[in-house]
Design a protein around this motif. Structure first.
Motif, PDB file in Angstrom:
ATOM      1  N   MET A  93      32.582  39.853  44.951  1.00 44.08           N
ATOM      2  CA  MET A  93      34.195  40.674  44.633  1.00 44.08           C
ATOM      3  C   MET A  93      34.437  42.113  44.189  1.00 44.08           C
ATOM      4  SD  MET A  93      37.464  38.583  44.774  1.00 44.08           S
ATOM      5  CE  MET A  93      38.716  39.060  45.344  1.00 44.08           C
ATOM      6  N   ILE A  94      33.738  41.835  42.971  1.00 46.14           N
ATOM      7  CA  ILE A  94      33.397  43.659  41.779  1.00 46.14           C
ATOM      8  C   ILE A  94      32.552  43.128  41.308  1.00 46.14           C
ATOM      9  CG2 ILE A  94      34.690  43.868  39.632  1.00 46.14           C
ATOM     10  CD1 ILE A  94      37.070  42.961  39.665  1.00 46.14           C
ATOM     11  N   GLY A  95      32.020  44.554  42.064  1.00 43.44           N
ATOM     12  CA  GLY A  95      30.009  44.765  41.516  1.00 43.44           C
ATOM     13  C   GLY A  95      30.586  45.348  40.838  1.00 43.44           C
ATOM     14  N   ARG A  96      31.405  46.530  40.571  1.00 45.22           N
ATOM     15  CA  ARG A  96      31.057  47.490  39.631  1.00 45.22           C
ATOM     16  C   ARG A  96      32.303  48.035  38.486  1.00 45.22           C
ATOM     17  NH1 ARG A  96      27.966  52.054  41.764  1.00 45.22           N
ATOM     18  NH2 ARG A  96      29.864  53.231  41.554  1.00 45.22           N
ATOM     19  N   LEU A  97      32.641  48.460  36.968  1.00 42.74           N
ATOM     20  CA  LEU A  97      33.624  49.102  37.318  1.00 42.74           C
ATOM     21  C   LEU A  97      33.349  50.296  36.258  1.00 42.74           C
ATOM     22  CD1 LEU A  97      35.585  45.837  35.137  1.00 42.74           C
ATOM     23  CD2 LEU A  97      36.051  46.841  37.240  1.00 42.74           C
TER      24      LEU A  97
ATOM     25  N   LEU B 237      34.441  53.209  21.366  1.00 43.91           N
ATOM     26  CA  LEU B 237      36.421  53.174  21.666  1.00 43.91           C
ATOM     27  C   LEU B 237      36.786  54.842  22.553  1.00 43.91           C
ATOM     28  CD1 LEU B 237      37.843  51.005  20.082  1.00 43.91           C
ATOM     29  CD2 LEU B 237      37.246  50.417  21.645  1.00 43.91           C
ATOM     30  N   GLY B 238      37.130  54.482  24.125  1.00 44.83           N
ATOM     31  CA  GLY B 238      37.820  55.902  24.697  1.00 44.83           C
ATOM     32  C   GLY B 238      37.224  57.165  25.413  1.00 44.83           C
ATOM     33  N   GLU B 239      35.262  56.114  25.398  1.00 48.53           N
ATOM     34  CA  GLU B 239      34.299  56.930  25.954  1.00 48.53           C
ATOM     35  C   GLU B 239      34.111  56.141  27.152  1.00 48.53           C
ATOM     36  OE1 GLU B 239      30.632  58.441  25.187  1.00 48.53           O
ATOM     37  OE2 GLU B 239      32.356  58.470  22.525  1.00 48.53           O
ATOM     38  N   ARG B 240      34.113  56.279  28.677  1.00 49.29           N
ATOM     39  CA  ARG B 240      33.106  56.238  29.753  1.00 49.29           C
ATOM     40  C   ARG B 240      32.436  55.114  29.937  1.00 49.29           C
ATOM     41  NH1 ARG B 240      36.972  57.534  34.244  1.00 49.29           N
ATOM     42  NH2 ARG B 240      34.609  57.390  35.780  1.00 49.29           N
ATOM     43  N   ALA B 241      32.669  54.194  30.431  1.00 53.07           N
ATOM     44  CA  ALA B 241      31.368  53.751  31.031  1.00 53.07           C
ATOM     45  C   ALA B 241      31.300  53.270  31.918  1.00 53.07           C
ATOM     46  CB  ALA B 241      31.218  52.215  29.873  1.00 53.07           C
ATOM     47  N   SER B 242      29.976  52.517  32.750  1.00 49.62           N
ATOM     48  CA  SER B 242      29.662  52.376  34.390  1.00 49.62           C
ATOM     49  C   SER B 242      29.177  50.706  34.118  1.00 49.62           C
ATOM     50  CB  SER B 242      29.611  52.526  35.034  1.00 49.62           C
ATOM     51  OG  SER B 242      29.101  52.460  36.025  1.00 49.62           O
ATOM     52  N   LEU B 243      29.655  49.563  34.155  1.00 43.00           N
ATOM     53  CA  LEU B 243      29.324  48.239  34.331  1.00 43.00           C
ATOM     54  C   LEU B 243      29.154  47.205  35.449  1.00 43.00           C
ATOM     55  CD1 LEU B 243      31.073  46.836  30.888  1.00 43.00           C
ATOM     56  CD2 LEU B 243      28.912  47.066  30.801  1.00 43.00           C
ATOM     57  N   LEU B 244      27.785  47.427  35.790  1.00 41.38           N
ATOM     58  CA  LEU B 244      27.746  46.382  36.657  1.00 41.38           C
ATOM     59  C   LEU B 244      27.717  44.648  36.912  1.00 41.38           C
ATOM     60  CD1 LEU B 244      24.000  46.918  37.534  1.00 41.38           C
ATOM     61  CD2 LEU B 244      25.707  47.701  39.169  1.00 41.38           C
TER      62      LEU B 244
ATOM     63  N   ASP C 211      39.538  50.038  30.914  1.00 39.14           N
ATOM     64  CA  ASP C 211      40.632  50.608  31.789  1.00 39.14           C
ATOM     65  C   ASP C 211      40.259  51.848  32.686  1.00 39.14           C
ATOM     66  OD1 ASP C 211      42.574  52.322  31.829  1.00 39.14           O
ATOM     67  OD2 ASP C 211      43.675  52.350  30.159  1.00 39.14           O
ATOM     68  N   VAL C 212      40.272  50.916  33.844  1.00 40.02           N
ATOM     69  CA  VAL C 212      39.908  51.427  35.155  1.00 40.02           C
ATOM     70  C   VAL C 212      41.302  52.104  35.756  1.00 40.02           C
ATOM     71  CG1 VAL C 212      38.875  51.022  37.027  1.00 40.02           C
ATOM     72  CG2 VAL C 212      38.312  49.954  35.298  1.00 40.02           C
ATOM     73  N   GLN C 213      41.349  53.209  35.719  1.00 46.14           N
ATOM     74  CA  GLN C 213      42.606  54.345  35.821  1.00 46.14           C
ATOM     75  C   GLN C 213      44.335  53.405  35.677  1.00 46.14           C
ATOM     76  OE1 GLN C 213      41.401  55.187  41.041  1.00 46.14           O
ATOM     77  NE2 GLN C 213      40.105  56.414  39.798  1.00 46.14           N
ATOM     78  N   GLY C 214      44.115  52.517  34.598  1.00 44.97           N
ATOM     79  CA  GLY C 214      45.402  52.025  34.981  1.00 44.97           C
ATOM     80  C   GLY C 214      45.618  50.259  34.652  1.00 44.97           C
ATOM     81  N   VAL C 215      44.698  49.707  34.738  1.00 49.80           N
ATOM     82  CA  VAL C 215      44.280  48.803  35.136  1.00 49.80           C
ATOM     83  C   VAL C 215      43.100  48.068  33.894  1.00 49.80           C
ATOM     84  CG1 VAL C 215      43.707  47.128  36.528  1.00 49.80           C
ATOM     85  CG2 VAL C 215      44.803  48.599  37.484  1.00 49.80           C
ATOM     86  N   GLY C 216      43.463  47.414  32.897  1.00 47.87           N
ATOM     87  CA  GLY C 216      42.450  46.617  32.015  1.00 47.87           C
ATOM     88  C   GLY C 216      41.683  45.128  32.441  1.00 47.87           C
ATOM     89  N   TYR C 217      40.583  45.694  32.122  1.00 46.16           N
ATOM     90  CA  TYR C 217      39.643  44.840  32.734  1.00 46.16           C
ATOM     91  C   TYR C 217      39.533  43.540  31.927  1.00 46.16           C
ATOM     92  CZ  TYR C 217      39.740  46.103  37.766  1.00 46.16           C
ATOM     93  OH  TYR C 217      40.398  45.982  39.574  1.00 46.16           O
ATOM     94  N   GLU C 218      39.288  42.632  31.153  1.00 43.40           N
ATOM     95  CA  GLU C 218      38.434  42.051  30.693  1.00 43.40           C
ATOM     96  C   GLU C 218      37.051  41.387  30.634  1.00 43.40           C
ATOM     97  OE1 GLU C 218      41.370  38.667  29.090  1.00 43.40           O
ATOM     98  OE2 GLU C 218      42.088  39.845  27.713  1.00 43.40           O
ATOM     99  N   VAL C 219      36.212  42.423  30.014  1.00 38.60           N
ATOM    100  CA  VAL C 219      34.506  41.615  30.424  1.00 38.60           C
ATOM    101  C   VAL C 219      33.398  41.414  29.810  1.00 38.60           C
ATOM    102  CG1 VAL C 219      33.410  42.593  31.628  1.00 38.60           C
ATOM    103  CG2 VAL C 219      35.033  43.535  32.035  1.00 38.60           C
ATOM    104  N   ASP C 220      33.468  40.213  29.691  1.00 39.69           N
ATOM    105  CA  ASP C 220      32.660  39.354  28.999  1.00 39.69           C
ATOM    106  C   ASP C 220      31.026  39.849  29.245  1.00 39.69           C
ATOM    107  OD1 ASP C 220      34.594  38.014  28.109  1.00 39.69           O
ATOM    108  OD2 ASP C 220      33.846  35.758  28.758  1.00 39.69           O
TER     109      ASP C 220
ATOM    110  N   HIS D  58      39.247  32.983  36.533  1.00 40.74           N
ATOM    111  CA  HIS D  58      38.544  34.073  36.969  1.00 40.74           C
ATOM    112  C   HIS D  58      37.945  35.295  36.001  1.00 40.74           C
ATOM    113  CE1 HIS D  58      40.780  34.207  41.312  1.00 40.74           C
ATOM    114  NE2 HIS D  58      40.870  33.239  40.844  1.00 40.74           N
ATOM    115  N   VAL D  59      36.866  34.772  35.541  1.00 39.10           N
ATOM    116  CA  VAL D  59      36.104  35.540  34.718  1.00 39.10           C
ATOM    117  C   VAL D  59      35.318  36.920  35.102  1.00 39.10           C
ATOM    118  CG1 VAL D  59      34.289  35.203  32.477  1.00 39.10           C
ATOM    119  CG2 VAL D  59      36.558  33.642  32.915  1.00 39.10           C
ATOM    120  N   LEU D  60      35.412  37.908  34.479  1.00 43.48           N
ATOM    121  CA  LEU D  60      34.307  38.994  35.459  1.00 43.48           C
ATOM    122  C   LEU D  60      33.554  38.796  33.501  1.00 43.48           C
ATOM    123  CD1 LEU D  60      36.271  42.204  35.776  1.00 43.48           C
ATOM    124  CD2 LEU D  60      34.406  40.950  36.923  1.00 43.48           C
ATOM    125  N   PHE D  61      32.013  39.260  34.681  1.00 41.66           N
ATOM    126  CA  PHE D  61      31.006  39.532  32.810  1.00 41.66           C
ATOM    127  C   PHE D  61      30.609  40.410  33.889  1.00 41.66           C
ATOM    128  CE2 PHE D  61      31.467  34.662  33.634  1.00 41.66           C
ATOM    129  CZ  PHE D  61      31.076  34.621  32.167  1.00 41.66           C
ATOM    130  N   GLY D  62      29.616  41.753  32.462  1.00 41.76           N
ATOM    131  CA  GLY D  62      29.635  43.173  32.583  1.00 41.76           C
ATOM    132  C   GLY D  62      27.838  43.208  31.969  1.00 41.76           C
TER     133      GLY D  62
END
Length: 189
Positions: free
Chosen positions: A1-5, A41-48, A20-29, A58-62
């Motif tokens: 469902m959610i493949g990458r943030l 902190l404050g820098e961009r990152a991309s997680l699968l 923080d993805v465009q104003g929505v905060g995702y908690e990721v383990d 519902h738990v997101l793992f990155g």
């Protein structure tokens, strides 16, 4: 469902981050290997990501690499190994170390990881035999988001990550996703 943030790292509290993805905060383990390689902190990152849906949460793992996510998915398919144990295993050893332990059938290395007992280690060795190999020791490097999308598309089409990674090396850095897929397919045929 959610493949990458892809977003800004808002908080870090091991083993969890808030992205923080465009104003929505995702908690990721995340496993500790990913946690220590994240930007500040404050820098961009991309997680699968892998979304685990349970009755109560519902738990997101990155993961920073596709190899880590694929290994996580292999681990959670094993009876008695849940997402938290798989995360603990990936925090305790790298994917190449796990592949080496499996190929050498070294239960002692797995038992050193917190939460892994002798019986679980033996089950892991049995279930993962032949599924983790030397290819995992060579991570696929992705130049940008478009290349990551091309890689995912090629894997979805049935190519191995190794084949897809080799095809990515032939692509220009500024290629669009659709053109990248076409060029990669030509390279693979």
């Amino acid at each position: 469902m959610i493949g990458r943030l892809t977003g800004v790292i808002a908080e870090k509290s091991p083993p969890q981050i808030l992205i923080d993805v465009q104003g929505v905060g995702y908690e990721v383990d995340v496993p500790m290997s990913t946690f220590f390689n994240l930007p500040a902190l404050g820098e961009r990152a991309s997680l699968l990501t892998h979304l685990s849906i349970r009755e109560d949460a519902h738990v997101l793992f990155g993961f920073l690499t596709a190899e880590e996510r694929n290994t996580f998915r292999l681990l959670i398919k094993i009876s008695g190994v849940g997402p938290k144990m798989a995360l603990s295993l990936l925090s305790g050893m790298s994917v190449p170390e796990l592949a080496q332990a499996v190929s050498r059938q070294e239960a002692g290395r797995l038992v050193k990881v917190p939460g892994i007992g002798k019986k679980t280690a033996e089950r892991l060795l049995l279930e993962l035999k032949g599924k983790l190999g030397p290819d995992l020791a060579l991570p696929v490097t992705v130049a940008n988001d478009n290349h990551a999308d091309v890689l995912q598309a090629l894997v979805a089409l049935g190519y191995s990550e190794k084949e897809a990674g080799a095809a990515l090396k032939s692509l220009p850095a500024d290629v669009s996703v659709s053109d990248g897929i076409k060029l990669a397919m030509k390279h693979l045929s």
